[in-house]
Motif scaffolding. Structure first.
Motif, PDB file in Angstrom:
ATOM      1  N   LEU A  41       0.808  -1.217   0.000  1.00 23.53           N
ATOM      2  CA  LEU A  41       0.000   0.000   0.000  1.00 23.53           C
ATOM      3  C   LEU A  41       0.843   1.269   0.000  1.00 23.53           C
ATOM      4  N   ARG A  44       1.340   3.090  -3.130  1.00 27.16           N
ATOM      5  CA  ARG A  44       0.268   3.933  -3.648  1.00 27.16           C
ATOM      6  C   ARG A  44       0.406   5.371  -3.167  1.00 27.16           C
ATOM      7  N   GLU A  58      -8.756   5.804   1.553  1.00 30.68           N
ATOM      8  CA  GLU A  58      -9.270   4.560   0.988  1.00 30.68           C
ATOM      9  C   GLU A  58      -8.140   3.577   0.684  1.00 30.68           C
ATOM     10  N   ASP A  59      -6.900   4.069   0.577  1.00 30.83           N
ATOM     11  CA  ASP A  59      -5.752   3.193   0.381  1.00 30.83           C
ATOM     12  C   ASP A  59      -5.276   2.612   1.707  1.00 30.83           C
ATOM     13  N   LEU A  60      -5.075   3.468   2.671  1.00 31.90           N
ATOM     14  CA  LEU A  60      -4.588   3.057   3.983  1.00 31.90           C
ATOM     15  C   LEU A  60      -5.023   4.113   4.987  1.00 31.90           C
ATOM     16  N   SER A  61      -5.587   3.677   6.082  1.00 34.56           N
ATOM     17  CA  SER A  61      -5.966   4.615   7.138  1.00 34.56           C
ATOM     18  C   SER A  61      -5.625   3.993   8.489  1.00 34.56           C
ATOM     19  N   THR A  77      -7.441  -1.031   5.481  1.00 35.91           N
ATOM     20  CA  THR A  77      -7.534  -0.784   4.050  1.00 35.91           C
ATOM     21  C   THR A  77      -8.783  -1.463   3.504  1.00 35.91           C
ATOM     22  N   HIS A  78      -9.137  -1.091   2.271  1.00 32.53           N
ATOM     23  CA  HIS A  78     -10.228  -1.772   1.579  1.00 32.53           C
ATOM     24  C   HIS A  78      -9.694  -3.092   1.031  1.00 32.53           C
ATOM     25  N   SER A  81      -9.278  -3.199  -2.871  1.00 34.58           N
ATOM     26  CA  SER A  81      -8.163  -2.409  -3.399  1.00 34.58           C
ATOM     27  C   SER A  81      -6.844  -3.139  -3.213  1.00 34.58           C
ATOM     28  N   LEU A  82      -6.647  -3.698  -2.041  1.00 33.55           N
ATOM     29  CA  LEU A  82      -5.398  -4.406  -1.778  1.00 33.55           C
ATOM     30  C   LEU A  82      -5.328  -5.674  -2.622  1.00 33.55           C
ATOM     31  N   ARG A 109     -13.673  -3.005   4.695  1.00 31.95           N
ATOM     32  CA  ARG A 109     -12.306  -2.742   5.152  1.00 31.95           C
ATOM     33  C   ARG A 109     -11.819  -3.877   6.037  1.00 31.95           C
TER      34      ARG A 109
END
Length: 170
Positions: A41, A44, A58-61, A77-78, A81-82, A109
């Motif tokens: 991630l 990104r 939405e990539d990493l929180s 993360t979602h 997406s990953l 997530r």
């Protein structure tokens, strides 16, 4: 490994010498699947200031939680997406992703990584977000709390700033 050795509260002079940050140590050579997924991630990241990468939520929180005298940070993360980013990576990472726990606030997530430390530090909150979590990305195992500044000065580490939205109230 004890996650508390990989998380601390401190300052990063290159960012702001007077502001205390929550710092997570990520080793980009680690065999730990959670750290390897975080590294996927980090690729990104969107560069803000030179050498500082911001990740879209939405990539990493990140999410802060209190557990008694401990501050816990979870990286999220979602899943979709990953999964889309893992095409060229080993099957073991896709298997690890499949077994990750779901975020209780958002079924799309997953929780990648959890670390915690004993502290009375309370992350600042503003406009529905806690202060960001700082990831120090380097090689060579756990960094000591005093090492990030030296690693950054020697260009042996990267910094990623991860948003920490306040979760909805239950």
């Amino acid at each position: 490994m004890d996650g508390s050795a990989r998380m601390w509260i401190g300052t990063i002079p290159a960012l702001d010498p007077d502001f205390r940050e929550v710092i997570l140590d990520i080793d980009h050579l680690s065999a730990d699947p959670a750290e390897r997924l975080v590294r996927v991630l980090l690729n990104r990241g969107h560069e803000g200031e030179e050498g500082v990468f911001h990740l879209l939520p939405e990539d990493l929180s990140a999410r802060y939680e209190r557990a008694g005298d401990r501050l816990r940070v979870r990286l999220l993360t979602h899943r979709g997406s990953l999964a889309a980013d893992l095409g060229g990576h080993p099957e073991s990472l896709r298997e690890h992703l499949a077994g990750l726990p779901r975020d209780p606030f958002d079924d799309d997530r997953v929780v990648l990584l959890t670390r915690e430390v004993p502290t009375d530090f309370v992350p600042a909150e503003r406009d529905g977000h806690h202060q960001p979590v700082i990831l120090i990305d380097h090689a060579g195992g756990p960094a000591a709390p005093a090492e990030p500044a030296a690693l950054l000065e020697r260009l042996e580490a990267g910094v990623a700033v991860v948003a920490a939205p306040v979760p909805p109230t239950a």
